[in-house]
Design a protein around this motif. Structure first.
Motif, PDB file in Angstrom:
ATOM      1  N   ILE A 228      44.995  29.661  36.909  1.00  0.00           N
ATOM      2  CA  ILE A 228      45.998  30.219  37.825  1.00  0.00           C
ATOM      3  C   ILE A 228      46.654  31.510  37.340  1.00  0.00           C
ATOM      4  O   ILE A 228      47.254  32.232  38.140  1.00  0.00           O
ATOM      5  N   VAL A 229      46.576  31.808  36.044  1.00  0.00           N
ATOM      6  CA  VAL A 229      47.236  33.016  35.547  1.00  0.00           C
ATOM      7  C   VAL A 229      46.296  34.202  35.756  1.00  0.00           C
ATOM      8  O   VAL A 229      45.360  34.431  34.987  1.00  0.00           O
ATOM      9  N   THR A 230      46.558  34.927  36.814  1.00  0.00           N
ATOM     10  CA  THR A 230      45.768  36.084  37.191  1.00  0.00           C
ATOM     11  C   THR A 230      46.691  37.286  37.365  1.00  0.00           C
ATOM     12  O   THR A 230      47.923  37.144  37.423  1.00  0.00           O
ATOM     13  N   GLU A 231      46.100  38.455  37.481  1.00  0.00           N
ATOM     14  CA  GLU A 231      46.899  39.651  37.711  1.00  0.00           C
ATOM     15  C   GLU A 231      47.658  39.548  39.024  1.00  0.00           C
ATOM     16  O   GLU A 231      48.812  39.978  39.121  1.00  0.00           O
ATOM     17  N   GLN A 232      47.038  38.951  40.041  1.00  0.00           N
ATOM     18  CA  GLN A 232      47.713  38.783  41.325  1.00  0.00           C
ATOM     19  C   GLN A 232      48.895  37.831  41.203  1.00  0.00           C
ATOM     20  O   GLN A 232      49.973  38.089  41.746  1.00  0.00           O
ATOM     21  N   MET A 233      48.702  36.725  40.475  1.00  0.00           N
ATOM     22  CA  MET A 233      49.799  35.769  40.304  1.00  0.00           C
ATOM     23  C   MET A 233      50.976  36.419  39.600  1.00  0.00           C
ATOM     24  O   MET A 233      52.131  36.273  40.033  1.00  0.00           O
ATOM     25  N   VAL A 234      50.729  37.156  38.539  1.00  0.00           N
ATOM     26  CA  VAL A 234      51.810  37.804  37.801  1.00  0.00           C
ATOM     27  C   VAL A 234      52.514  38.840  38.682  1.00  0.00           C
ATOM     28  O   VAL A 234      53.743  38.958  38.672  1.00  0.00           O
ATOM     29  N   ARG A 235      51.742  39.558  39.469  1.00  0.00           N
ATOM     30  CA  ARG A 235      52.329  40.569  40.358  1.00  0.00           C
ATOM     31  C   ARG A 235      53.222  39.930  41.411  1.00  0.00           C
ATOM     32  O   ARG A 235      54.326  40.407  41.692  1.00  0.00           O
ATOM     33  N   GLU A 236      52.759  38.828  41.983  1.00  0.00           N
ATOM     34  CA  GLU A 236      53.510  38.219  43.081  1.00  0.00           C
ATOM     35  C   GLU A 236      54.652  37.329  42.600  1.00  0.00           C
ATOM     36  O   GLU A 236      55.671  37.210  43.289  1.00  0.00           O
ATOM     37  N   VAL A 237      54.517  36.715  41.454  1.00  0.00           N
ATOM     38  CA  VAL A 237      55.569  35.831  40.938  1.00  0.00           C
ATOM     39  C   VAL A 237      56.619  36.607  40.142  1.00  0.00           C
ATOM     40  O   VAL A 237      57.813  36.344  40.264  1.00  0.00           O
ATOM     41  N   PHE A 238      56.171  37.592  39.362  1.00  0.00           N
ATOM     42  CA  PHE A 238      57.086  38.315  38.478  1.00  0.00           C
ATOM     43  C   PHE A 238      57.344  39.755  38.926  1.00  0.00           C
ATOM     44  O   PHE A 238      58.124  40.460  38.295  1.00  0.00           O
ATOM     45  N   ASP A 239      56.656  40.204  39.978  1.00  0.00           N
ATOM     46  CA  ASP A 239      56.749  41.589  40.427  1.00  0.00           C
ATOM     47  C   ASP A 239      56.406  42.528  39.276  1.00  0.00           C
ATOM     48  O   ASP A 239      57.121  43.498  38.990  1.00  0.00           O
ATOM     49  N   LEU A 240      55.305  42.238  38.603  1.00  0.00           N
ATOM     50  CA  LEU A 240      54.897  42.984  37.420  1.00  0.00           C
ATOM     51  C   LEU A 240      53.401  43.261  37.479  1.00  0.00           C
ATOM     52  O   LEU A 240      52.600  42.349  37.715  1.00  0.00           O
ATOM     53  N   HIS A 241      53.041  44.495  37.267  1.00  0.00           N
ATOM     54  CA  HIS A 241      51.630  44.858  37.178  1.00  0.00           C
ATOM     55  C   HIS A 241      51.166  44.652  35.735  1.00  0.00           C
ATOM     56  O   HIS A 241      51.876  44.998  34.787  1.00  0.00           O
ATOM     57  N   CYS A 242      50.001  44.081  35.584  1.00  0.00           N
ATOM     58  CA  CYS A 242      49.523  43.754  34.249  1.00  0.00           C
ATOM     59  C   CYS A 242      48.004  43.702  34.225  1.00  0.00           C
ATOM     60  O   CYS A 242      47.336  43.804  35.261  1.00  0.00           O
ATOM     61  N   GLN A 243      47.499  43.509  33.040  1.00  0.00           N
ATOM     62  CA  GLN A 243      46.078  43.221  32.843  1.00  0.00           C
ATOM     63  C   GLN A 243      45.986  41.867  32.158  1.00  0.00           C
ATOM     64  O   GLN A 243      46.723  41.594  31.207  1.00  0.00           O
ATOM     65  N   ILE A 244      45.121  41.012  32.649  1.00  0.00           N
ATOM     66  CA  ILE A 244      44.901  39.704  32.022  1.00  0.00           C
ATOM     67  C   ILE A 244      43.596  39.759  31.250  1.00  0.00           C
ATOM     68  O   ILE A 244      42.543  40.088  31.792  1.00  0.00           O
ATOM     69  N   THR A 252      43.035  31.648  25.489  1.00  0.00           N
ATOM     70  CA  THR A 252      43.877  31.451  26.663  1.00  0.00           C
ATOM     71  C   THR A 252      44.178  32.809  27.312  1.00  0.00           C
ATOM     72  O   THR A 252      43.985  33.854  26.688  1.00  0.00           O
ATOM     73  N   PRO A 253      44.667  32.800  28.559  1.00  0.00           N
ATOM     74  CA  PRO A 253      44.989  34.074  29.197  1.00  0.00           C
ATOM     75  C   PRO A 253      46.053  34.843  28.420  1.00  0.00           C
ATOM     76  O   PRO A 253      47.020  34.267  27.936  1.00  0.00           O
ATOM     77  N   LEU A 254      45.860  36.140  28.311  1.00  0.00           N
ATOM     78  CA  LEU A 254      46.798  37.011  27.615  1.00  0.00           C
ATOM     79  C   LEU A 254      47.224  38.103  28.583  1.00  0.00           C
ATOM     80  O   LEU A 254      46.394  38.858  29.083  1.00  0.00           O
ATOM     81  N   CYS A 255      48.526  38.155  28.861  1.00  0.00           N
ATOM     82  CA  CYS A 255      49.073  39.106  29.824  1.00  0.00           C
ATOM     83  C   CYS A 255      49.544  40.365  29.102  1.00  0.00           C
ATOM     84  O   CYS A 255      50.400  40.293  28.221  1.00  0.00           O
ATOM     85  N   ILE A 256      48.975  41.503  29.480  1.00  0.00           N
ATOM     86  CA  ILE A 256      49.382  42.784  28.928  1.00  0.00           C
ATOM     87  C   ILE A 256      50.063  43.566  30.046  1.00  0.00           C
ATOM     88  O   ILE A 256      49.417  43.991  31.003  1.00  0.00           O
ATOM     89  N   ALA A 257      51.373  43.710  29.930  1.00  0.00           N
ATOM     90  CA  ALA A 257      52.143  44.339  31.003  1.00  0.00           C
ATOM     91  C   ALA A 257      51.918  45.833  31.040  1.00  0.00           C
ATOM     92  O   ALA A 257      51.711  46.475  30.011  1.00  0.00           O
TER      93      ALA A 257
END
Length: 269
Positions: A228-244, A252-257
């Protein structure tokens, strides 16, 4: 058969503001679940309601099929424990006195302090590395030490379900990892169900079996971090653009803002 902790059509409000609306959620038994989402989305509110610290506006919370609102307080406290945000101890209370409060549900007029109570308290102090500070007053400790003292009290309660609201607050990185490793070991070795609120998405991905992302008064997505941790999820849940990408050590997924300031520098170069 045990059914664990679940909500049925749960709506939670503060005054006229609805925080969680008609939520149906089942907490996986014997797993580590982490609630994530932006500030004010209702993570802590939901956790408090699971511990019966907040009365639902409508709906119910069930533990093994029984409404927790109808269970005796001491009996419920033997089944689940909560560490809320920023708890406060009475002035002058020592660490060991605080940790002993975790054994309160087991005390009756007929059954006073026992050898088992003492063993649980000493174990909780040891695993949180608070034994040497046992006789210090809680209000004399650093923020990180106080947090570990409260976690020790929660562990001394010896419940199958642990609810922790930002358990790594005030801790430096070393102690954050130590506490999360401790909770991971409790889950692995003893099968305890753990539900946490964490702000660090990468730590959530590293330690959680199950992530629950909260947005717009309900669950936006839930499941294994890698699902479930995808770039779209982070964008829509946290209002943050990132690279997973993939954590090179844990897989595990690593979020780079994408920091705005850094983006401006890149675009100008």
């Amino acid at each position: 058969m045990s059914q664990g902790l679940e909500t049925k059509n749960l709506t939670l409000s503060y005054g006229a503001s609805t925080i969680i609306r008609e939520l149906n959620l089942t907490i996986p038994q014997g797993k580590i679940s982490v609630l994530v989402g932006s500030n004010g989305c209702g993570k802590s509110t939901l956790l408090r309601s699971l511990a019966r610290l907040l009365k639902p506006q409508t709906g119910a919370i069930l533990l093994d099929g029984k409404e927790i609102s109808k269970q005796p307080t001491k009996e419920l406290a033997k089944q689940l424990a909560i560490l809320p945000q920023s708890p406060e101890a009475p002035e002058g209370l020592t660490v060991i006195q605080l940790v002993k409060q975790g054994r309160y549900p087991y005390q009756t007029w007929l059954k006073q302090w026992s050898k088992e109570d003492e063993e649980k308290v000493q174990w909780a102090l040891e695993v949180t590395q608070m034994s040497d500070l046992a006789h210090r007053s809680v209000d004399s400790l650093s923020g990180g030490q106080r947090q570990r003292a409260w976690i020790a009290m929660t562990l001394a309660q010896d419940t199958d379900i642990l609810l922790l609201d930002e358990p790594t607050t005030y801790l430096d990185l070393t102690h954050q990892i130590e506490i999360l490793d401790l909770l991971f070991d409790l889950n692995e070795k003893e099968g305890r169900t753990i539900v946490m609120v964490l702000h660090d998405l990468n730590l959530a991905c590293r330690y959680a079996h199950h992530i629950i992302a909260i947005r717009n008064q309900t669950v936006y997505a839930e499941g294994k971090p890698e699902d479930i941790v995808t770039e779209q999820m982070v964008r829509e849940v946290f209002d943050l653009h990132c690279q997973i990408t993939e954590d090179p050590i844990f897989g595990t997924p690593l979020c780079i803002a994408h920091g705005k300031g850094r983006n401006l520098l890149l675009s100008a170069s």
